[in-house]
Motif scaffolding. Structure first.
Motif, PDB file in Angstrom:
ATOM      1  N   HIS A 112      43.759  52.110  35.985  1.00  0.00           N
ATOM      2  CA  HIS A 112      43.074  52.599  34.835  1.00  0.00           C
ATOM      3  C   HIS A 112      42.762  51.294  33.693  1.00  0.00           C
ATOM      4  O   HIS A 112      41.748  50.953  33.064  1.00  0.00           O
ATOM      5  N   GLY A 113      44.189  51.530  33.517  1.00  0.00           N
ATOM      6  CA  GLY A 113      44.022  50.070  32.429  1.00  0.00           C
ATOM      7  C   GLY A 113      43.195  49.139  33.411  1.00  0.00           C
ATOM      8  O   GLY A 113      42.582  48.173  32.919  1.00  0.00           O
ATOM      9  N   PHE A 114      43.449  48.374  34.522  1.00  0.00           N
ATOM     10  CA  PHE A 114      43.459  47.374  35.203  1.00  0.00           C
ATOM     11  C   PHE A 114      41.681  47.601  35.214  1.00  0.00           C
ATOM     12  O   PHE A 114      40.981  46.653  34.819  1.00  0.00           O
ATOM     13  N   LEU A 115      40.838  48.720  35.444  1.00  0.00           N
ATOM     14  CA  LEU A 115      39.473  49.204  35.712  1.00  0.00           C
ATOM     15  C   LEU A 115      39.057  48.563  34.436  1.00  0.00           C
ATOM     16  O   LEU A 115      37.665  48.060  34.088  1.00  0.00           O
ATOM     17  N   MET A 116      39.642  48.672  33.384  1.00  0.00           N
ATOM     18  CA  MET A 116      38.567  48.616  32.192  1.00  0.00           C
ATOM     19  C   MET A 116      39.014  46.740  31.752  1.00  0.00           C
ATOM     20  O   MET A 116      38.683  46.637  30.659  1.00  0.00           O
ATOM     21  N   TRP A 117      39.890  45.878  32.475  1.00  0.00           N
ATOM     22  CA  TRP A 117      39.521  44.632  32.708  1.00  0.00           C
ATOM     23  C   TRP A 117      38.688  44.610  33.085  1.00  0.00           C
ATOM     24  O   TRP A 117      37.888  43.046  32.470  1.00  0.00           O
ATOM     25  N   ASN A 118      37.817  44.878  33.639  1.00  0.00           N
ATOM     26  CA  ASN A 118      35.783  44.763  34.147  1.00  0.00           C
ATOM     27  C   ASN A 118      35.369  44.318  32.822  1.00  0.00           C
ATOM     28  O   ASN A 118      34.860  46.000  32.541  1.00  0.00           O
ATOM     29  N   PRO A 119      34.608  43.833  32.375  1.00  0.00           N
ATOM     30  CA  PRO A 119      33.225  43.742  31.267  1.00  0.00           C
ATOM     31  C   PRO A 119      32.524  45.251  31.649  1.00  0.00           C
ATOM     32  O   PRO A 119      31.888  45.701  30.163  1.00  0.00           O
ATOM     33  N   ILE A 120      32.070  45.020  32.630  1.00  0.00           N
ATOM     34  CA  ILE A 120      30.717  45.862  32.754  1.00  0.00           C
ATOM     35  C   ILE A 120      31.427  47.829  32.728  1.00  0.00           C
ATOM     36  O   ILE A 120      30.743  48.025  32.787  1.00  0.00           O
ATOM     37  N   ALA A 121      32.533  47.381  33.464  1.00  0.00           N
ATOM     38  CA  ALA A 121      32.779  49.321  33.727  1.00  0.00           C
ATOM     39  C   ALA A 121      32.385  49.702  31.876  1.00  0.00           C
ATOM     40  O   ALA A 121      32.097  50.806  32.389  1.00  0.00           O
ATOM     41  N   PRO A 122      33.474  49.628  31.114  1.00  0.00           N
ATOM     42  CA  PRO A 122      33.199  49.822  29.799  1.00  0.00           C
ATOM     43  C   PRO A 122      30.999  50.860  29.851  1.00  0.00           C
ATOM     44  O   PRO A 122      30.933  51.215  28.928  1.00  0.00           O
TER      45      PRO A 122
END
Lengths: 451, 266
Positions: B207-217
């Motif tokens: 999850h942490g890794f996923l939220m590095w993606n600025p589009i994800a949030p």
């Protein structure tokens, strides 16, 4: 480009101070990226323009001539501002309109009308003016129904018409035209010239690049010759064009021709001494006194004298439509095969009225030996308008099929001059060529006489 | 600052910009029979395909959802934002190269071009969102006033895309590889963003890794608005907002640093 000059130049003024343009060439594909990342210089500069300084007054019309690759188009791009100079400073006054290369970046998918509107918006025309301007563009470009068709269906001539009509819909303070008139039929060209002339009368400055020397004659009051990225001549169109033409001949003709760039005494012309140099009588018969720009010589042949005569006597003024004679005496310092003498008559503006040579006229002169003398005479009727004319005499060698010569050996630009006067009992005519029409007519009388 | 193509000069060309946006819309569908309908048909096709394929696979992924069309709404809220982002990014990346023939013939503020891209992408997005809202009404997911909180999300996505796009567009003039690269990256990026799948199916440790993606949030914030009818957790948008700002500064820096001689390349 930048409009933040400390001193805003006058409307229509163009000032170039020490302009240079260099392109960066990278040996390696990655060179540029490496520079971005802080590596030391990976490129070398390729200078296409160097140290160009040019002051153009408002309302002047300048023709920029030169061979391909001399830097003409680059110069116009810098002046227009689509490209940045690498050195120097450009100041422009007022609104600039430019026709760079053919077309002005039309969108192929859109109709002529849409593109015209788009371009008007690009030049900042207000929406209120647009409909009237579009109408004007439509009328001037004269594309018929094609005005409503996508631009991709246009021929290059049609694109050119639309481009010119659009770029000149509003009178600019500076108009920059690059070769745009090369395409298009003669009627359209004439209308373009008329429009440009009209602009000029209203004070528009014109910067004009063309391969068509006659267009430069017609439109410009000053010419600039570019060569290898620098200005080599700047002055009257006639002088500059003569020099340009001589350079072209010298280049194509190959070895050993010396082009005269500035007027100089023609010491070399009659160096053999035995030939009495004809009195330099100014306008009149021969004046082999000066070598004017555009002349070239090579050394193997000398022009000893030129004589213009009518009714058997030397004349500085000849009567129109009567026989006249131009005689040129040459001397040779080497053996030459198949030499040919040429003659050119130009009007006061510098336009060529007539030119040919003995090969073109089917009168071979044969081979010559060292120390030979040769006199060549051209006899013709002076079917010219009253006015001042100059004579250019040249010599070449090696007649080729089709009427051209293998090499040029010598040319004396405007070596002599004469005026043509009209005798009162002659026909009256105007134009360029005396067509000497035979007139016939037939009248059908009305059967019932009018009351 | 005397920037050669400053924004004040761009403003003077607003008529050109607005005119071009209109023409752009027309151009995109000029010569097509259905014209403007294609604006809708293209995302519609994607939505139908993804809905049909993934709604059955993903049903366990949306565990508390029993409402019909829940997955379609979930998909649309994220996918449409993503498509807007990608369209803007790819369009602006190619914008200088595609307009090369215009740039080398006419002197006008180049920044007008990315602005045209931005406006026409926004317009497209607005139209599609309009249709989306009709769908929301029909399936009973209409979020109410909370929908307005989508605006800052869209602004962040636009800023991110245009900033990154401007930097890419400038480099693309010198190295056309950028265009190709962006094409591939966005494919990959799509699957690293919780658009067709919910975050819950991703193992916790990623999850942490996923939220590095600025589009994800941003996508998650859209989900909050349209699935749950609540405003997004604003703090979750800090990172994307900062990213967008940084990308805008980066884009401007790259453009002014490297872009001044771009016409020499056309």
């Amino acid at each position: 480009m930048s409009s933040d000059e400390v001193q805003q130049p006058a409307l229509g003024a163009v000032a170039l101070n020490g302009i240079g343009k260099a392109y960066r060439l990278y040996d390696k594909k990655w060179g540029r990226a490496a520079e971005w990342l802080g590596a030391k210089d990976q490129h070398h500069l390729h200078w296409v323009l160097r140290d160009i300084s040019l002051q153009v007054s408002p309302g002047e019309a300048i023709g920029i001539i030169g061979e391909n690759g001399a830097g003409k188009s680059t110069l116009l791009k810098l002046i227009t501002g689509v490209s940045r100079p690498s050195a120097g400073h450009i100041a422009l006054g007022g609104q600039v309109s430019a026709l760079l290369e053919l077309g002005i970046g039309f969108n192929d998918m859109f109709t002529g009308r849409q593109n015209a509107l788009d371009m008007l918006r690009l030049t900042g025309a207000s929406d209120a003016d647009a409909p009237a301007l579009i109408e004007d563009i439509q009328a001037f470009a004269d594309l018929g129904e094609y005005f409503e068709f996508p631009v991709r269906t246009y021929s290059s001539g049609m694109q050119c018409r639309l481009a010119f009509a659009t770029a000149t819909a509003v009178r600019p303070d500076v108009l920059i035209v690059d070769e745009a008139l090369a395409v298009g039929d003669v009627f359209f060209q004439q209308r373009c010239f008329d429009r440009i002339q009209g602009f000029r009368e209203s004070g528009t400055t014109l910067l004009f690049v063309s391969h068509s020397v006659s267009a430069v004659y017609a439109l410009c009051d000053r010419a600039v010759l570019l060569r290898d990225g620098g200005i080599v001549a700047d002055g009257e169109p006639r002088t500059v064009i003569d020099l340009y033409n001589a350079q072209v001949v010298a280049k194509t003709s190959g070895q050993g021709l010396t082009v005269i760039a500035e007027t100089q005494p023609a010491a070399a012309v009659s160096e053999d001494g035995t030939e009495e140099p004809t009195t330099p009588n100014k306008a009149g018969t021969a004046g082999t006194s000066e070598l004017t720009p555009g002349s070239y010589l090579e050394g193997s042949v000398c022009l000893a004298s030129v004589r213009v005569s009518q009714f058997g006597t030397a004349a500085s003024a000849v009567i129109a439509d009567k026989p006249m004679e131009v005689c040129a005496k040459f001397s040779f310092t080497t053996t030459l095969a198949d030499v040919h003498a040429g003659m050119q008559v130009r009007d006061a503006r510098g336009d060529v009225i007539y030119r040919s040579h003995t090969h073109g006229l089917g009168h071979p002169l044969g081979d010559v030996c060292t120390a030979d003398r040769l006199e060549v005479c051209f006899q013709f009727e002076a079917r010219l308008l009253p006015g001042d004319y100059t004579l250019t005499i040249g010599m070449g060698a090696g007649g080729k099929p089709g009427g051209s010569l293998e090499s040029s050996l010598l040319r004396h630009q405007d070596i002599a001059s004469f005026s043509v006067i009209r005798s009162p009992d002659d026909d009256f005519w105007d134009g360029r060529v005396n067509l000497q029409p035979k007139v016939t007519h037939r009248r059908e009388a009305a059967e019932v006489p009018p009351e | 600052m005397a920037l050669p193509l400053g924004l004040n000069r761009t403003w003077a060309y607003r008529r050109f910009i607005f005119g071009s946006v209109g023409q752009e819309l027309r151009a995109r569908y000029a010569g097509s029979l259905l014209g403007g309908l294609w604006v809708l048909l293209q995302p519609l096709a994607l939505i139908v395909i993804y809905s049909v394929i993934f709604s059955s696979i993903m049903r366990p992924g949306l565990p508390d959802e029993t409402r019909p069309f829940a997955y379609t709404v979930y998909l649309c809220s994220g996918l449409l934002l993503w498509m807007f982002f990608v369209e803007l990014l790819t369009r602006s990346t190619g914008i200088f190269v595609q307009n090369g023939s215009l740039l080398k013939k006419v002197n006008f503020p180049r920044l007008a071009l990315p602005i045209i891209a931005l406006l026409s992408a926004l317009l497209n997005y607005a139209v599609i969102m309009g249709v989306f809202f009709v769908l929301l009404v029909i399936v009973g997911f209409l979020p109410g006033v909370v929908a307005l909180s989508a605006l800052p999300i869209i602004a962040i996505a636009a800023g991110f895309a245009i900033g990154l796009g401007l930097a890419c567009a400038t480099i693309n003039v010198y190295y056309r590889d950028v265009e190709q690269f962006i094409g591939i990256i966005t494919q990959l990026w799509f699957w690293l963003t919780p658009i067709v799948y919910p975050v819950t199916i991703v193992p916790e440790r990623f999850h942490g890794f996923l939220m590095w993606n600025p589009i994800a949030p941003l996508v998650e914030a859209m989900h909050a608005i349209f699935m749950e009818g609540r405003a997004p957790i604003w703090s979750s948008l800090t990172a994307p907002a900062v990213t967008a700002l940084v990308s805008l500064v980066l884009g401007a820096w790259v453009y002014f640093r490297l872009g001044s001689d771009m016409t020499d390349e056309f």
